[in-house]
Design a protein around this motif. Structure first.
Motif, PDB file in Angstrom:
ATOM      1  N   PRO A 129       0.841  -1.245   0.204  1.00  0.00           N
ATOM      2  CA  PRO A 129       0.110   0.075  -0.177  1.00  0.00           C
ATOM      3  C   PRO A 129       0.933   1.204  -0.006  1.00  0.00           C
ATOM      4  N   VAL A 130       0.583   2.404  -0.610  1.00  0.00           N
ATOM      5  CA  VAL A 130       1.174   3.594  -0.831  1.00  0.00           C
ATOM      6  C   VAL A 130       0.134   4.486   0.098  1.00  0.00           C
ATOM      7  N   ALA A 131      -1.011   4.770  -0.041  1.00  0.00           N
ATOM      8  CA  ALA A 131      -1.675   5.712   0.680  1.00  0.00           C
ATOM      9  C   ALA A 131      -3.128   5.129   0.716  1.00  0.00           C
ATOM     10  N   ASP A 132      -3.805   5.671   1.640  1.00  0.00           N
ATOM     11  CA  ASP A 132      -5.319   5.593   1.883  1.00  0.00           C
ATOM     12  C   ASP A 132      -5.748   6.839   2.092  1.00  0.00           C
ATOM     13  N   VAL A 133      -6.413   7.218   1.103  1.00  0.00           N
ATOM     14  CA  VAL A 133      -6.738   8.825   0.810  1.00  0.00           C
ATOM     15  C   VAL A 133      -7.911   9.076   1.296  1.00  0.00           C
ATOM     16  N   VAL A 134      -8.567  10.130   2.034  1.00  0.00           N
ATOM     17  CA  VAL A 134     -10.127  10.238   2.465  1.00  0.00           C
ATOM     18  C   VAL A 134     -10.196  11.499   1.397  1.00  0.00           C
ATOM     19  N   LEU A 135     -11.124  11.052   0.536  1.00  0.00           N
ATOM     20  CA  LEU A 135     -11.694  12.186  -0.539  1.00  0.00           C
ATOM     21  C   LEU A 135     -12.720  13.092  -0.176  1.00  0.00           C
ATOM     22  N   THR A 136     -13.511  12.383   0.762  1.00  0.00           N
ATOM     23  CA  THR A 136     -14.570  12.974   1.511  1.00  0.00           C
ATOM     24  C   THR A 136     -15.007  12.530   2.677  1.00  0.00           C
ATOM     25  N   THR A 137     -15.425  13.265   3.449  1.00  0.00           N
ATOM     26  CA  THR A 137     -15.898  12.501   4.899  1.00  0.00           C
ATOM     27  C   THR A 137     -17.431  12.608   4.940  1.00  0.00           C
ATOM     28  N   SER A 138     -18.194  12.940   4.006  1.00  0.00           N
ATOM     29  CA  SER A 138     -19.574  12.733   3.929  1.00  0.00           C
ATOM     30  C   SER A 138     -19.960  11.581   4.082  1.00  0.00           C
TER      31      SER A 138
END
Length: 318
Positions: A129-138
């Motif tokens: 894994p490189v990243a776990d990216v939060v795109l939106t918190t909705s």
């Protein structure tokens, strides 16, 4: 630790509940009958408990995901085989969603739309894994698909009138998430399931998005978020899309077909050229293009009795 088959089934049943409930909101048309027998081969994703996304890698390599667990399979369309490549239980305790995906061959990265608010990035050389990216918190978000441009990765949400962008540097470094509010017809989220597939066109200057609920395609200006209908195109049950030059392939999941559309030079309209079917289609969701061959993954939505998940190879032109 690698999962046992027995444990995988237990985890999948828990993880799939939310997604299956979401899919149940859809009101699909009666499946169309596949009339052509032009399937060249079927590649089984051995051990997969679900499926949805597929991406073309380097050469004949493809990547496909286990929708409810987040695992990634790697296969070869010429050899006709695939095997588990990334087992997410090796580095996280909870399963993930793996929806649409695209491979950045230049930087050895795989971008995966992660369903509820997230995008996941993996290294295709190391399977790490490189990243776990939060795109939106909705809490209502569903990140559905992704496309790559010269500068980064764009993601759709089926529950919000916006796109999300992760910049990618020249050596593969990831930048901060940017949110693009949409205007025009692509911003309509009155349906149960809205924006879905996404592709880049016009040398990355234009994005094309598919709207599942309305069966329409739109262009999006990635600088302003302004959208416009692609006239003359009707693609009921549209899911993933593939674009190359002036050709667009629209995967129509519950219709069990892929429509090939010729786009006008200015992308304002399109004309249906082919309808590609196969006796082996079982609710195909997304596809990847390999020269004259399309590799489409069977999602089998609403078919819990079908437990074998496959990639189906068909000619890109009927």
């Amino acid at each position: 630790m690698r999962r046992s088959t027995q444990n995988s089934g237990k985890v999948q049943r828990r993880a799939a509940i939310g997604f299956i409930a979401l899919m149940a909101l859809l009101l699909p048309a009666s499946p169309a009958t596949a009339t052509l027998s032009n399937c060249e081969s079927v590649i089984v994703l051995d051990g997969a408990t679900s499926a949805e996304g597929i991406a073309a890698g380097e050469g004949d390599t493809f990547y496909a995901g286990d929708l409810a667990l987040g695992d990634i399979y790697r296969g070869d369309i010429r050899k006709g085989d695939a095997e588990l490549f990334i087992d997410v239980s090796d580095f996280v305790s909870a399963p993930r969603n793996a929806v649409g995906m695209k491979a950045d061959v230049r930087n050895d990265l795989l971008f995966v739309a992660g369903g509820p608010g997230h995008a996941y990035v993996y290294n295709t050389e190391t399977a790490k894994p490189v990243a776990d990216v939060v795109l939106t918190t909705s809490p209502a978000s569903f990140i559905n698909d992704v496309t790559l441009t010269r500068n980064g990765a764009w993601f759709t949400s089926s529950a919000a009138p916006e796109l999300y962008f992760i910049p990618v540097g020249t050596t593969g470094e990831l930048g901060a998430v940017e949110t693009l509010p949409l205007s025009g017809p692509a911003a309509d989220i009155t349906g149960a399931f809205n924006l879905n597939g996404i592709a880049s066109a016009n040398d990355s200057r234009t994005l094309i998005v598919a709207h599942s609920g309305k069966g329409e395609l739109y262009t999006v200006n990635p600088a302003t978020g302004e959208s416009a209908l692609i006239e003359g195109v009707s693609v009921e049950n549209v899911d993933g899309i593939v674009v190359q030059d002036d050709q667009l392939w629209a995967v129509q999941n519950f219709s069990n077909q892929i429509s090939r559309i010729e786009l006008s030079d200015d992308l304002s309209s399109g004309e249906l050229e082919d309808v590609i079917t196969s006796k082996d289609f079982n609710v195909p969701a997304t596809a990847a293009l390999f020269g004259d061959t399309l590799a489409a993954v069977n999602a089998q939505f609403m078919h819990p009795e079908d437990t074998r998940f496959e990639v189906v190879l068909v000619p890109a032109r009927s």
